[in-house]
Design a protein around this motif. Structure first.
Motif, PDB file in Angstrom:
ATOM      1  N   THR A  93       0.814  -1.224   0.000  1.00  0.00           N
ATOM      2  CA  THR A  93       0.000   0.000   0.000  1.00  0.00           C
ATOM      3  C   THR A  93       0.846   1.272   0.000  1.00  0.00           C
ATOM      4  OG1 THR A  93      -0.091   0.013   2.429  1.00  0.00           O
ATOM      5  CG2 THR A  93      -1.839  -1.163   1.269  1.00  0.00           C
ATOM      6  N   SER A  94       2.153   1.137   0.232  1.00  0.00           N
ATOM      7  CA  SER A  94       2.998   2.320   0.417  1.00  0.00           C
ATOM      8  C   SER A  94       3.171   3.148  -0.849  1.00  0.00           C
ATOM      9  CB  SER A  94       4.374   1.900   0.946  1.00  0.00           C
ATOM     10  OG  SER A  94       5.008   1.042   0.023  1.00  0.00           O
ATOM     11  N   LEU A  95       3.015   2.516  -2.016  1.00  0.00           N
ATOM     12  CA  LEU A  95       3.189   3.236  -3.282  1.00  0.00           C
ATOM     13  C   LEU A  95       1.877   3.356  -4.046  1.00  0.00           C
ATOM     14  CD1 LEU A  95       6.521   1.520  -4.426  1.00  0.00           C
ATOM     15  CD2 LEU A  95       6.260   3.744  -3.323  1.00  0.00           C
ATOM     16  N   SER A  96       0.774   3.369  -3.322  1.00  0.00           N
ATOM     17  CA  SER A  96      -0.540   3.341  -3.961  1.00  0.00           C
ATOM     18  C   SER A  96      -0.801   4.544  -4.869  1.00  0.00           C
ATOM     19  CB  SER A  96      -1.648   3.240  -2.899  1.00  0.00           C
ATOM     20  OG  SER A  96      -1.556   4.315  -1.973  1.00  0.00           O
ATOM     21  N   ASP A  97      -0.117   5.650  -4.627  1.00  0.00           N
ATOM     22  CA  ASP A  97      -0.315   6.831  -5.482  1.00  0.00           C
ATOM     23  C   ASP A  97       0.111   6.570  -6.928  1.00  0.00           C
ATOM     24  OD1 ASP A  97      -1.368   8.272  -3.444  1.00  0.00           O
ATOM     25  OD2 ASP A  97       0.446   9.393  -2.969  1.00  0.00           O
TER      26      ASP A  97
END
Length: 331
Positions: A93-97
């Protein structure tokens, strides 16, 4: 060539049939393209699934950010090969952008989403699912709104398509808010929980059928398996909340839970059993500049120099602020 005995209706039907056949022939000669966007749990097996589907005998490597590959498939003899673009988001989820990159106005009509959840990490599963689907859905809706300003007809078709797998007499019709694009959720590593072998040709075959449908438009699988002692396989629209049943809790406990709907009830019971343990995934992400497989001597030397200059700048800036603060107190 119409016959003298043909009515106007016969001629019209023949003309429509001819046009449809010509259109199909034209489409057979065109290369069709689709896109599939993989995201999900960190180290959940997304790369392995893609490589297995594409029959690539490669050792999977950790996906650092967003990676791209493609596959081709022939429809028949002497016809162009269809192309499917595969995007894979790493980092959980840390790079969801970064989810906004594969979702564009150009591919929104032919894009599918595959969410891979690691069943061996139940404490992070629900949060991972919820965050990634929410972020992805927001990007999809934003892109659809952008496209809708230019082409409202296609947008309406996309929205209607999201409901096609659910019959109007389905018991959950009023509760469902379908995902705007085709969505497949895969639970990976189930074998770690129940079975010795992590290789099952049955599940691989079923998944291949699903991915062929998303990537190349082949027939959708109608197989269903809801036996909880075996790998579940449930196509969209072929289950219901009544069949799933209530979450594993006593009636007294369920009565104490304030939930808006059955899915919210399941979420709250699930999170009681498997409280989230994730403290942030940014700490675990490897710096690409320090990965041996991406080593570039000339670039690395320059990077080291710039890092040293940055550290020196930070020290100088820190001294400047301290001196300024001291001067202000002195006055």
């Amino acid at each position: 060539m119409p016959r003298l005995s043909d009515t106007l209706w016969d001629i019209a039907v023949a003309e429509v049939s001819k046009n449809s056949e010509e259109k199909e022939n034209e489409e057979d000669l065109e290369t069709r393209e689709r896109s599939v966007f993989f995201l999900g749990s960190k180290s959940g097996g997304k790369t392995t699934i893609i490589l297995r589907f594409l029959d690539r005998d490669e050792v999977s490597k950790p996906t650092l950010a967003l990676e791209y590959t493609f596959g081709r498939r022939a429809r028949g003899h002497n016809t162009p090969k269809d192309i499917s673009h595969f995007w894979e988001l790493g980092g959980g989820t840390s790079l969801s952008d970064l989810a906004q990159i594969p979702i564009t106005v150009d591919n929104i009509r032919t894009l599918s989403v595959v969410l891979v959840l690691d069943l061996s990490k139940p404490n992070d599963l629900w949060q991972t699912m919820e965050k990634l689907l929410t972020v992805t859905k927001n990007h999809i809706n934003k892109t659809m709104n952008e496209l809708g300003k230019k082409d409202s007809i296609n947008i309406n078709e996309i929205k209607q398509r999201s409901w096609k797998n659910l019959q109007k007499n389905h018991p959950d019709w009023e509760l469902v808010d379908p995902f705007p694009l085709p969505l497949v959720i895969i639970g990976s590593k189930y074998d770690i929980l129940q079975f010795y072998s992590n290789k099952s040709e049955t599940t691989v075959s079923k998944l291949r059928t699903v991915l062929n449908n998303l990537a190349f438009g082949t027939d959708r699988s109608k197989t269903i398996s809801v036996e909880y002692n075996k790998p579940l396989f449930v196509p969209a629209g072929m289950d219901s909340l009544s069949q799933i049943g209530s979450p594993p809790a006593t009636e007294v406990d369920l009565g104490k839970i304030n939930a808006r709907n059955p899915i919210d009830l399941w979420k709250k019971v699930y999170e009681r059993l498997f409280p989230c343990e994730s403290t942030g995934e940014f700490k675990d992400i490897m710096d690409p500049a320090k990965v041996p497989q991406y080593a570039e001597p000339e670039v690395d030397v320059m990077r080291t120099q710039k890092d040293q200059e940055l550290e020196q700048y930070k020290r100088n800036a820190s001294k400047s602020w301290k001196e300024m603060e001291f001067d202000m107190h002195g006055r």
